[in-house]
Design an enzyme around this catalytic site. Structure first.
Site, PDB file in Angstrom:
ATOM      1  N   HIS A   1       1.352   4.444   4.575  1.00  0.00           N
ATOM      2  CA  HIS A   1       0.704   5.188   3.528  1.00  0.00           C
ATOM      3  C   HIS A   1       0.993   6.296   3.248  1.00  0.00           C
ATOM      4  CE1 HIS A   1      -3.077   2.343   4.001  1.00  0.00           C
ATOM      5  NE2 HIS A   1      -2.118   1.641   3.683  1.00  0.00           N
TER       6      HIS A   1
ATOM      7  N   SER B   1       0.578  -1.020  -0.032  1.00  0.00           N
ATOM      8  CA  SER B   1       0.116   0.019  -0.067  1.00  0.00           C
ATOM      9  C   SER B   1       0.907   1.371  -0.111  1.00  0.00           C
ATOM     10  CB  SER B   1      -0.944   0.116   1.305  1.00  0.00           C
ATOM     11  OG  SER B   1      -1.657  -1.222   1.195  1.00  0.00           O
TER      12      SER B   1
END
Length: 216
Positions: A159, A105
């Site tokens: 992230h 991610s």
């Protein structure tokens, strides 16, 4: 790797990013190998779907080698953010320090940032229903990563680290070295100039005896 996680004991602990293992036991491969692991079917499905949807165009534009360099740099930046935050003297950092972080991610957030920079006005259908320009979609995702709690099994630090790392790399690709402090000063000065312009703007109209028919 996904199948190995299911059938080989200890793969996630050995290859996932655990700050305690990296810092204290020098398992220095983890900031790279954690990107190849995922927590479940939906985790790997949505990550790979996003990578295919947004990464394909950049691989065509930049070439495979340059795209892979960008992708893995974003993933390493995400790992660095996780390691740094895990050293902070807060409760959430204590959990981050001993729990493995896994998933692509962070690198994919970097790809999303690149999409927002290169194609800012392309519509992205949020929840497959609501069209939103790519630049706002990326800002929204970044805000969620920045403001969200570090619990819940979601590596928001990774992230955000991947997104910031991708942005810095894109700026450096624009020519010359990228200086973060200079960039912040430039953004602040640009904001101040825009604010002054709005305050002292020139509007058409005015009285009849106003020779240029403007109000300042």
């Amino acid at each position: 790797m996904f199948l190995a996680q299911r059938f080989v004991p200890g793969v996630t602990r050995f290859l996932g990013l655990t700050p305690e293992a990296v810092i204290e036991r020098l398992q220095l491969w983890q900031p790279l190998t954690y990107m190849f692991l995922h927590g479940g079917v939906f985790h790997i499905l949505f990550n790979m779907l996003t990578l295919w949807m947004f990464g394909t165009e950049f691989e065509r534009m930049w070439g495979t080698r340059n795209f892979l360099r960008y992708y893995f740099t974003c993933g390493l930046a995400a790992a660095a953010a996780t390691l740094l935050l895990a050293l902070l003297p807060f409760d959430f950092a204590e959990l981050m320090y001993v729990v493995p972080t896994i998933g692509a991610s962070g690198a994919i957030y970097g790809v999303l940032v690149a999409y927002g920079v290169y194609f800012p006005n392309r519509p992205i259908y949020m929840y497959l229903v609501f069209p939103i320009p790519a630049k706002y979609f990326v800002i929204l995702l970044g805000a969620i990563a920045f403001l969200a709690d570090q619990g819940g099994g979601i590596a928001h630090a990774a992230h955000l680290g991947g997104a910031v790392g991708g942005y810095f790399m894109l700026k450096s690709r624009g020519g010359g070295r990228f200086h973060p402090i200079a960039e912040l000063k430039y953004r602040y000065l640009k904001w101040k100039i825009g604010r002054v312009k709005r305050k002292f703007d020139v509007y058409s109209g005015g009285r009849r005896d106003d020779w240029d028919r403007h109000i300042h």
